[in-house]
Design a protein around this motif. Structure first.
Motif, PDB file in Angstrom:
ATOM      1  N   ILE A  38     -49.327  -2.867 -15.784  1.00 51.20           N
ATOM      2  CA  ILE A  38     -48.115  -3.466 -15.211  1.00 51.20           C
ATOM      3  C   ILE A  38     -47.167  -2.347 -14.819  1.00 51.20           C
ATOM      4  O   ILE A  38     -46.711  -1.584 -15.680  1.00 51.20           O
ATOM      5  CB  ILE A  38     -47.443  -4.411 -16.224  1.00 51.20           C
ATOM      6  CG1 ILE A  38     -48.399  -5.549 -16.603  1.00 51.20           C
ATOM      7  CG2 ILE A  38     -46.151  -4.985 -15.646  1.00 51.20           C
ATOM      8  CD1 ILE A  38     -47.836  -6.493 -17.647  1.00 51.20           C
ATOM      9  N   PRO A  39     -46.856  -2.195 -13.538  1.00 46.45           N
ATOM     10  CA  PRO A  39     -45.948  -1.126 -13.123  1.00 46.45           C
ATOM     11  C   PRO A  39     -44.539  -1.346 -13.648  1.00 46.45           C
ATOM     12  O   PRO A  39     -44.053  -2.478 -13.715  1.00 46.45           O
ATOM     13  CB  PRO A  39     -45.998  -1.195 -11.590  1.00 46.45           C
ATOM     14  CG  PRO A  39     -46.526  -2.545 -11.266  1.00 46.45           C
ATOM     15  CD  PRO A  39     -47.378  -2.979 -12.411  1.00 46.45           C
ATOM     16  N   VAL A  40     -43.895  -0.255 -14.045  1.00 46.68           N
ATOM     17  CA  VAL A  40     -42.520  -0.292 -14.556  1.00 46.68           C
ATOM     18  C   VAL A  40     -41.641   0.536 -13.627  1.00 46.68           C
ATOM     19  O   VAL A  40     -41.954   1.683 -13.316  1.00 46.68           O
ATOM     20  CB  VAL A  40     -42.441   0.282 -15.986  1.00 46.68           C
ATOM     21  CG1 VAL A  40     -40.990   0.308 -16.473  1.00 46.68           C
ATOM     22  CG2 VAL A  40     -43.296  -0.534 -16.941  1.00 46.68           C
ATOM     23  N   ARG A  41     -40.567  -0.048 -13.176  1.00 46.45           N
ATOM     24  CA  ARG A  41     -39.603   0.692 -12.369  1.00 46.45           C
ATOM     25  C   ARG A  41     -38.223   0.541 -12.997  1.00 46.45           C
ATOM     26  O   ARG A  41     -37.969  -0.423 -13.736  1.00 46.45           O
ATOM     27  CB  ARG A  41     -39.590   0.211 -10.914  1.00 46.45           C
ATOM     28  CG  ARG A  41     -39.105  -1.205 -10.714  1.00 46.45           C
ATOM     29  CD  ARG A  41     -39.306  -1.675  -9.283  1.00 46.45           C
ATOM     30  NE  ARG A  41     -38.763  -3.006  -9.060  1.00 46.45           N
ATOM     31  CZ  ARG A  41     -37.571  -3.241  -8.523  1.00 46.45           C
ATOM     32  NH1 ARG A  41     -36.806  -2.222  -8.146  1.00 46.45           N
ATOM     33  NH2 ARG A  41     -37.132  -4.470  -8.357  1.00 46.45           N
ATOM     34  N   THR A  42     -37.357   1.473 -12.705  1.00 46.34           N
ATOM     35  CA  THR A  42     -36.031   1.479 -13.305  1.00 46.34           C
ATOM     36  C   THR A  42     -34.964   1.504 -12.219  1.00 46.34           C
ATOM     37  O   THR A  42     -35.040   2.307 -11.283  1.00 46.34           O
ATOM     38  CB  THR A  42     -35.843   2.704 -14.220  1.00 46.34           C
ATOM     39  OG1 THR A  42     -36.840   2.678 -15.244  1.00 46.34           O
ATOM     40  CG2 THR A  42     -34.473   2.677 -14.876  1.00 46.34           C
ATOM     41  N   VAL A  43     -33.986   0.627 -12.357  1.00 51.23           N
ATOM     42  CA  VAL A  43     -32.838   0.591 -11.454  1.00 51.23           C
ATOM     43  C   VAL A  43     -31.611   1.013 -12.249  1.00 51.23           C
ATOM     44  O   VAL A  43     -31.271   0.391 -13.259  1.00 51.23           O
ATOM     45  CB  VAL A  43     -32.635  -0.815 -10.859  1.00 51.23           C
ATOM     46  CG1 VAL A  43     -31.395  -0.835  -9.956  1.00 51.23           C
ATOM     47  CG2 VAL A  43     -33.863  -1.252 -10.072  1.00 51.23           C
ATOM     48  N   LEU A  44     -30.977   2.086 -11.820  1.00 46.50           N
ATOM     49  CA  LEU A  44     -29.787   2.625 -12.479  1.00 46.50           C
ATOM     50  C   LEU A  44     -28.560   2.193 -11.690  1.00 46.50           C
ATOM     51  O   LEU A  44     -28.513   2.362 -10.467  1.00 46.50           O
ATOM     52  CB  LEU A  44     -29.860   4.147 -12.542  1.00 46.50           C
ATOM     53  CG  LEU A  44     -31.191   4.749 -13.008  1.00 46.50           C
ATOM     54  CD1 LEU A  44     -31.203   6.256 -12.794  1.00 46.50           C
ATOM     55  CD2 LEU A  44     -31.448   4.409 -14.462  1.00 46.50           C
ATOM     56  N   VAL A  45     -27.573   1.651 -12.387  1.00 44.12           N
ATOM     57  CA  VAL A  45     -26.390   1.130 -11.711  1.00 44.12           C
ATOM     58  C   VAL A  45     -25.129   1.706 -12.345  1.00 44.12           C
ATOM     59  O   VAL A  45     -24.936   1.606 -13.555  1.00 44.12           O
ATOM     60  CB  VAL A  45     -26.329  -0.414 -11.773  1.00 44.12           C
ATOM     61  CG1 VAL A  45     -25.099  -0.940 -11.035  1.00 44.12           C
ATOM     62  CG2 VAL A  45     -27.602  -1.027 -11.194  1.00 44.12           C
ATOM     63  N   ASP A  46     -24.291   2.310 -11.525  1.00 40.57           N
ATOM     64  CA  ASP A  46     -22.961   2.745 -11.951  1.00 40.57           C
ATOM     65  C   ASP A  46     -22.084   2.873 -10.714  1.00 40.57           C
ATOM     66  O   ASP A  46     -22.588   2.830  -9.578  1.00 40.57           O
ATOM     67  CB  ASP A  46     -23.007   4.064 -12.725  1.00 40.57           C
ATOM     68  CG  ASP A  46     -21.919   4.115 -13.808  1.00 40.57           C
ATOM     69  OD1 ASP A  46     -20.795   3.647 -13.543  1.00 40.57           O
ATOM     70  OD2 ASP A  46     -22.203   4.606 -14.911  1.00 40.57           O
ATOM     71  N   ARG A  47     -20.791   3.026 -10.924  1.00 36.65           N
ATOM     72  CA  ARG A  47     -19.852   3.010  -9.794  1.00 36.65           C
ATOM     73  C   ARG A  47     -20.122   4.131  -8.805  1.00 36.65           C
ATOM     74  O   ARG A  47     -19.908   3.965  -7.609  1.00 36.65           O
ATOM     75  CB  ARG A  47     -18.413   3.099 -10.317  1.00 36.65           C
ATOM     76  CG  ARG A  47     -17.987   1.880 -11.124  1.00 36.65           C
ATOM     77  CD  ARG A  47     -16.588   2.060 -11.686  1.00 36.65           C
ATOM     78  NE  ARG A  47     -15.601   2.184 -10.627  1.00 36.65           N
ATOM     79  CZ  ARG A  47     -14.307   2.470 -10.836  1.00 36.65           C
ATOM     80  NH1 ARG A  47     -13.887   2.678 -12.083  1.00 36.65           N
ATOM     81  NH2 ARG A  47     -13.476   2.551  -9.837  1.00 36.65           N
TER      82      ARG A  47
END
Length: 203
Positions: A38-47
């Motif tokens: 199962i592929p894992v991706r990461t979304v990083l969120v900041d201002r």
């Protein structure tokens, strides 16, 4: 799920700062060619995206190249410069549209994490985790001033502001009926604000 499409896991690191925590999730889950992976991706969120993010990403990519700039085809990490409100509004609309198109038979999973989201930002992160029906969430709160509002006076007097706030947050998650909630900690030598609220979707 869509025919011929493998499910995936997306880790949303909200109020991510330089994004180290989220990138470590991607680094520890390299892409595999097996059909069962199962592929894992990461979304990083900041201002905004701090300069330290690119430095850290380059350092990690030397050992774990799959978190790089997408040249390997994995696109394992992505930084989204946005306020929580704007990101929630945009992503919620997309998610609702996707669920409608797939007749709510979407096998993808999301995990929501946040390290030291200040004050009520932690509450916003948990609200988003519940709304998007995340498979799991883990938050390490900080800056507790005013966050114990809603907890009974006796609880606040006996447990103090920070514990009262996190008890209130754990009840918020539990009262959805969807999550098993627990506390965890990391060593105080790393940070004195070391409590982690962990929620895992009930099967």
């Amino acid at each position: 799920r869509q025919e011929g499409r493998r499910p995936s896991i997306t880790v949303y690191d909200l109020c991510s700062g330089h994004g180290l925590t989220g990138m470590l999730f991607a680094a520890c889950n390299p892409p595999r060619s097996t059909s069962s992976s199962i592929p894992v991706r990461t979304v990083l969120v900041d201002r905004f995206e701090p300069q330290s993010h690119a430095v850290l990403k380059d350092c990690i990519a030397e050992v774990c190249p799959w978190i790089g700039d997408g040249t390997t085809g994995t696109d394992a990490t992505r930084f989204v410069p946005s306020t929580l409100e704007d990101f929630f509004a945009q992503h919620t609309n997309k998610e609702d549209s996707t669920n409608n198109n797939n007749n709510n038979n979407n096998s993808d999973a999301s995990v929501v994490i946040s390290t030291h989201a200040c004050g009520s930002l932690t509450d916003q992160v948990l609200e988003y985790a519940v709304h998007c029906q995340s498979a799991a969430s883990a938050v390490m709160p900080c800056c507790y001033t005013g966050t114990d509002k809603g907890a009974p006076y006796g609880v606040r007097r006996a447990l103090g502001v920070s514990m009262s706030a996190d008890v209130r947050r754990s009840f918020f998650l539990q009262d959805t009926g969807a999550y098993h909630v627990d506390f965890a900690t990391i060593p105080k030598t790393i940070t004195p604000m070391n409590r982690i609220i962990v929620a895992e979707r009930r099967k």
